[in-house]
Write an enzyme that holds these catalytic residues in place. Structure first.
Site, PDB file in Angstrom:
ATOM      1  CD  GLU A   1       0.788 -17.167 -45.174  1.00 46.57           C
ATOM      2  OE1 GLU A   1       0.467 -16.969 -46.344  1.00 46.57           O
ATOM      3  OE2 GLU A   1       0.010 -16.940 -44.230  1.00 46.57           O
ATOM      4  CD  GLU A   2      -2.324 -15.960 -41.979  1.00 48.28           C
ATOM      5  OE1 GLU A   2      -2.527 -15.144 -42.892  1.00 48.28           O
ATOM      6  OE2 GLU A   2      -2.910 -17.047 -41.900  1.00 48.28           O
TER       7      GLU A   2
ATOM      8  CG  HIS B   1      -7.449 -14.635 -42.316  1.00 54.20           C
ATOM      9  ND1 HIS B   1      -6.978 -13.819 -43.309  1.00 54.20           N
ATOM     10  CD2 HIS B   1      -6.612 -15.693 -42.297  1.00 54.20           C
ATOM     11  CE1 HIS B   1      -5.920 -14.367 -43.883  1.00 54.20           C
ATOM     12  NE2 HIS B   1      -5.680 -15.513 -43.293  1.00 54.20           N
TER      13      HIS B   1
ATOM     14  CG  ASP C   1      -1.447 -21.646 -45.707  1.00 51.00           C
ATOM     15  OD1 ASP C   1      -2.310 -21.684 -44.807  1.00 51.00           O
ATOM     16  OD2 ASP C   1      -0.923 -20.593 -46.102  1.00 51.00           O
TER      17      ASP C   1
HETATM   18 ZN   LIG Z   1      -2.484 -19.633 -44.051  1.00 54.23          ZN
END
Ligand SMILES: [Zn+2]
Length: 461
Positions: A327-328, A425, A355
């Protein structure tokens, strides 16, 4: 009103009251099971502490595939499989290094990290004057004269007055994603972006960036700087506009590699051909261990299947937990899942993604028709005892979005967002910042919504 109608109304009312009671009972069973003998926290402990950050194409990502498949195999599901998907492989390389030089030889080190997808600096690093802007628009106004040969410093902070911090993130993330592309057009040599973080601290936050159609030879390196670092840089620039900023990073984009989405299924007892998906993404950034983003969503999705089985509920539709890869920095897993579903002619009627972190669930947002939303809002009362109140229109999730088509309901779990961007992140997205009960409440909330869709969705269409 004649007696017949009164009788019908009374029978109808009792019927509804009974159905309501059954739903209440089922939701309570799901929440009780999650809170007393849940598995989500234990699974996440393994993913985070034994495996760690799971960047696409890394050894850790592959270990996570093997581990979650094995756990799903142990749940007695009808089917568990790996869906092949090619993913990009970007590697960070050696730890990045940056300093600010206020006078020749007088330097202060600052915490930075390369943005995902960035090119490296020259091997010996890059040193240049800095021009600070609040966004791409201001950069465009400055133009080539003021930008050429410099490092562009994007310093627009997240808006603190927005209660939904995802809105504040959306309002800022363009400078991270497209800042380097825009700055390169004006002859900049590098880009430094203020971390997407509402808190002042020393953690730089990575995240994906892209170069658009910038030719490879014109691509410039991009890094994030911590919020404290950004503040220091900005203050110093006001006093001394001609300072030099130095940074060095040797990240690299490699060839695509083979990877997988991990899928577990309880086959529907009445409508096996109609599929409902619950999912999160198995890959994460590499700085922390990806506990909130999105290990939490993965273990919650697996837990939904386990809870349904544990409480003896037999789904009418096929229910799948899908752990999406990449996904990232690519969304390849979500795109591949939807492409395969289309090829096979599978009918997806509902998809739910988690998410947004493993924090206390507050409700759900729904990407669907007004008529469907109205039906869903009738279930609101069932969630009140668990303090979930958000039932409104909104985004489902990045991985399930490719499934979007007429008639499907896409939903996103909405946990409390106040602390999410403290960790998002960054190096401090780690297991110690997960609260066991909050994680479990999220899983139970998701299982409850899946149960209601499964048991109450009209299957006539
Ligand atoms: Zn995510």
């Amino acid at each position: 009103m004649n007696k017949g109608i009164v009788l019908l109304l009374v029978v109808g009312w009792f019927g509804m009251a009974k159905a309501q009671t059954e739903d209440e009972k089922q939701l309570k069973m799901l929440f009780d099971a999650a809170l007393t003998e849940g598995k989500a926290y234990q699974w996440l402990g393994h993913l985070s502490n034994q495996i760690g950050g799971r960047l696409s194409g890394s050894v850790e990502a592959e270990l996570a595939v093997t581990y979650t498949k094995k756990q799903m195999d142990s749940l007695g599901l009808d089917k568990v499989w790996l869906q092949p998907v090619k993913v990009p492989k970007w590697v960070r390389g050696n730890p990045e290094f940056a300093y600010l030089e206020t006078d020749p030889g007088i330097t202060t080190n600052l915490p930075i990290c390369a943005l995902g997808g960035s090119v490296a600096t020259p091997a010996g690093g890059l040193k240049a004057n800095v021009v600070e802007v609040q966004g791409i628009e201001e950069l465009e106004q400055l133009g080539k004269d003021k930008v050429e040969g410099k490092i562009v410093f994007f310093n627009r902070p997240m808006e603190p007055t927005l209660i939904n911090t995802f809105s504040a993130y959306s309002g800022c993330v363009d400078q991270r994603y497209s800042g380097a592309e825009a700055a390169a057009k004006h002859g900049a040599v590098g880009v430094i972006v203020r971390s997407m973080n509402l808190r002042m601290d020393d953690f730089p936050h990575t995240g994906s960036m892209g170069y658009g159609d910038t030719p490879v030879k014109d691509r410039i390196p991009a890094a994030a700087i911590s919020t404290n670092g950004a503040q220091f840089l900005s203050t110093t620039l006001k006093l001394k506009p001609n300072i030099n900023f130095y940074f060095r990073q040797n990240c690299k984009q490699l060839e695509d590699v083979d990877s997988f989405n991990v899928i577990g299924e309880i086959t529907g007892s009445v409508h096996p051909e109609k599929v409902m998906v619950v999912g999160g993404h198995l890959d994460s950034w590499d700085l922390g261990d990806g506990s909130h983003d999105d290990g939490a969503g993965c273990v919650q999705s697996m837990e939904v299947l386990r809870l349904l089985k544990k409480t003896g509920y037999r789904p009418r539709h096929t229910i799948r937990a899908v752990l999406f890869m990449n996904e990232e920095n690519g969304l390849r897993g979500g795109n591949e899942y939807a492409a395969v579903a289309k090829d096979k002619g599978e009918k997806h009627v509902f998809a739910l993604e988690s998410d947004s972190g493993g924090f206390t669930p507050r409700g759900f947002t729904f990407d669907c028709s007004d008529a469907d939303l109205k039906k869903i809002q009738n279930w609101k009362g069932l969630f009140e005892p668990y303090l979930l109140h958000i039932f409104e229109k909104g985004y489902g999730g990045a991985d399930i979005n490719p499934l979007k088509q007429e008639g499907i309901v896409l939903a996103g779990l909405r946990p409390d967002s106040q602390r999410y961007f403290d960790h998002h992140h960054a190096e401090n997205d780690t297991f110690e910042h997960i609260n066991k009960r909050e994680l479990e409440l999220g899983a139970a909330a998701m299982a409850s919504l899946v149960y209601l869709f499964d048991s109450q969705t009209s299957t006539a269409k």
